[in-house]
Design a protein around this motif. Structure first.
Motif, PDB file in Angstrom:
ATOM      1  N   UNK A  50      48.760  -1.738 -12.343  1.00  0.00           N
ATOM      2  CA  UNK A  50      50.196  -1.410 -11.855  1.00  0.00           C
ATOM      3  C   UNK A  50      51.226  -1.484 -13.181  1.00  0.00           C
ATOM      4  N   UNK A  51      51.130  -2.412 -14.088  1.00  0.00           N
ATOM      5  CA  UNK A  51      51.880  -2.655 -15.114  1.00  0.00           C
ATOM      6  C   UNK A  51      51.560  -1.207 -16.116  1.00  0.00           C
ATOM      7  N   UNK A  52      50.408  -1.101 -16.431  1.00  0.00           N
ATOM      8  CA  UNK A  52      50.058  -0.063 -17.153  1.00  0.00           C
ATOM      9  C   UNK A  52      50.461   1.346 -16.587  1.00  0.00           C
ATOM     10  N   UNK A  53      50.258   1.631 -15.425  1.00  0.00           N
ATOM     11  CA  UNK A  53      50.618   2.759 -14.867  1.00  0.00           C
ATOM     12  C   UNK A  53      52.167   3.153 -15.040  1.00  0.00           C
ATOM     13  N   UNK A  54      52.976   2.166 -14.709  1.00  0.00           N
ATOM     14  CA  UNK A  54      54.291   1.991 -14.906  1.00  0.00           C
ATOM     15  C   UNK A  54      54.679   2.328 -16.231  1.00  0.00           C
ATOM     16  N   UNK A  55      54.047   1.775 -17.247  1.00  0.00           N
ATOM     17  CA  UNK A  55      54.261   2.028 -18.734  1.00  0.00           C
ATOM     18  C   UNK A  55      53.951   3.213 -19.116  1.00  0.00           C
ATOM     19  N   UNK A  56      53.006   3.918 -18.432  1.00  0.00           N
ATOM     20  CA  UNK A  56      52.536   5.364 -18.909  1.00  0.00           C
ATOM     21  C   UNK A  56      53.643   6.208 -18.399  1.00  0.00           C
ATOM     22  N   UNK A  57      54.006   6.078 -17.135  1.00  0.00           N
ATOM     23  CA  UNK A  57      55.097   6.965 -16.509  1.00  0.00           C
ATOM     24  C   UNK A  57      56.205   6.842 -17.392  1.00  0.00           C
ATOM     25  N   UNK A  58      56.663   5.661 -17.724  1.00  0.00           N
ATOM     26  CA  UNK A  58      57.915   5.523 -18.454  1.00  0.00           C
ATOM     27  C   UNK A  58      57.861   6.261 -19.846  1.00  0.00           C
ATOM     28  N   UNK A  59      56.488   6.273 -20.662  1.00  0.00           N
ATOM     29  CA  UNK A  59      56.294   7.022 -21.713  1.00  0.00           C
ATOM     30  C   UNK A  59      56.557   8.317 -21.459  1.00  0.00           C
ATOM     31  N   UNK A  60      55.818   8.999 -20.501  1.00  0.00           N
ATOM     32  CA  UNK A  60      55.753  10.214 -19.957  1.00  0.00           C
ATOM     33  C   UNK A  60      57.436  10.666 -19.713  1.00  0.00           C
ATOM     34  N   UNK A  61      58.169   9.724 -19.305  1.00  0.00           N
ATOM     35  CA  UNK A  61      59.540  10.217 -18.941  1.00  0.00           C
ATOM     36  C   UNK A  61      60.466  10.174 -20.061  1.00  0.00           C
ATOM     37  N   UNK A  62      60.079   9.271 -21.135  1.00  0.00           N
ATOM     38  CA  UNK A  62      60.846   9.442 -22.233  1.00  0.00           C
ATOM     39  C   UNK A  62      60.507  10.642 -23.152  1.00  0.00           C
ATOM     40  N   UNK A  63      59.344  11.049 -23.203  1.00  0.00           N
ATOM     41  CA  UNK A  63      59.055  12.361 -23.681  1.00  0.00           C
ATOM     42  C   UNK A  63      59.604  13.391 -23.263  1.00  0.00           C
ATOM     43  N   UNK A  64      59.741  13.613 -21.860  1.00  0.00           N
ATOM     44  CA  UNK A  64      60.322  14.713 -21.205  1.00  0.00           C
ATOM     45  C   UNK A  64      61.947  14.690 -21.512  1.00  0.00           C
ATOM     46  N   UNK A  65      62.462  13.513 -21.529  1.00  0.00           N
ATOM     47  CA  UNK A  65      63.860  13.387 -21.749  1.00  0.00           C
ATOM     48  C   UNK A  65      63.861  13.915 -23.200  1.00  0.00           C
ATOM     49  N   UNK A  66      63.285  13.511 -24.179  1.00  0.00           N
ATOM     50  CA  UNK A  66      63.466  14.013 -25.443  1.00  0.00           C
ATOM     51  C   UNK A  66      63.299  15.519 -25.655  1.00  0.00           C
ATOM     52  N   UNK A  67      62.330  15.941 -24.761  1.00  0.00           N
ATOM     53  CA  UNK A  67      62.216  17.374 -24.848  1.00  0.00           C
ATOM     54  C   UNK A  67      63.401  18.057 -24.267  1.00  0.00           C
ATOM     55  N   UNK A  68      64.020  17.772 -23.338  1.00  0.00           N
ATOM     56  CA  UNK A  68      65.136  18.157 -22.631  1.00  0.00           C
ATOM     57  C   UNK A  68      66.254  18.278 -23.311  1.00  0.00           C
ATOM     58  N   UNK A  69      66.481  17.180 -24.010  1.00  0.00           N
ATOM     59  CA  UNK A  69      67.788  17.032 -25.157  1.00  0.00           C
ATOM     60  C   UNK A  69      67.491  17.906 -26.142  1.00  0.00           C
ATOM     61  N   UNK A  70      66.335  18.160 -26.652  1.00  0.00           N
ATOM     62  CA  UNK A  70      66.090  19.214 -27.577  1.00  0.00           C
ATOM     63  C   UNK A  70      66.527  20.598 -27.172  1.00  0.00           C
TER      64      UNK A  70
END
Length: 103
Positions: free
Chosen positions: A51-71
């Motif tokens: 569960x921890x690894x799944x949430x960690x992966x989702x957070x990394x994906x969300x961060x990448x999407x946020x950076x893309x949207x900021x750009x």
């Protein structure tokens, strides 16, 4: 002499029996301790590694999407800034039609 050997044989059998009993008690105590520890940890509502690894992966994906949207937002703001800076004939909004008077 014979009786001395027999006493030592009996004593060694007795000590072996005691050692076996003590070892059995130790194993039983260890099993009880492990069971109580499992119950205690289960009551703590901890997260599993999966569960921890799944949430960690989702957070990394969300961060990448946020950076893309900021750009993308920065690019759109830059394009909008250039559009405002270029001298174009300002388009006046069309006047709103007047509503007919109510009777």
């Amino acid at each position: 002499m014979q009786s001395d050997k027999r006493i030592f044989d009996d004593l060694s059998k007795f000590l072996n029996g005691v050692a076996g009993t003590v070892a059995g008690m130790g194993r039983e105590a260890e099993a009880g301790f492990r069971e109580r520890t499992r119950e205690w940890v289960a009551g703590m509502d901890l997260v599993s590694r999966e569960e921890f690894d799944a949430v960690k992966q989702m957070a990394a994906t969300a961060r990448a999407e946020a950076e893309e949207l900021k750009a993308r937002v920065a690019a759109l703001e830059a394009a909008l800034g250039k559009a405002k800076a270029t001298p174009k004939a300002a388009a006046k909004p069309a006047p709103k039609p007047k509503a007919a008077p109510k009777k």
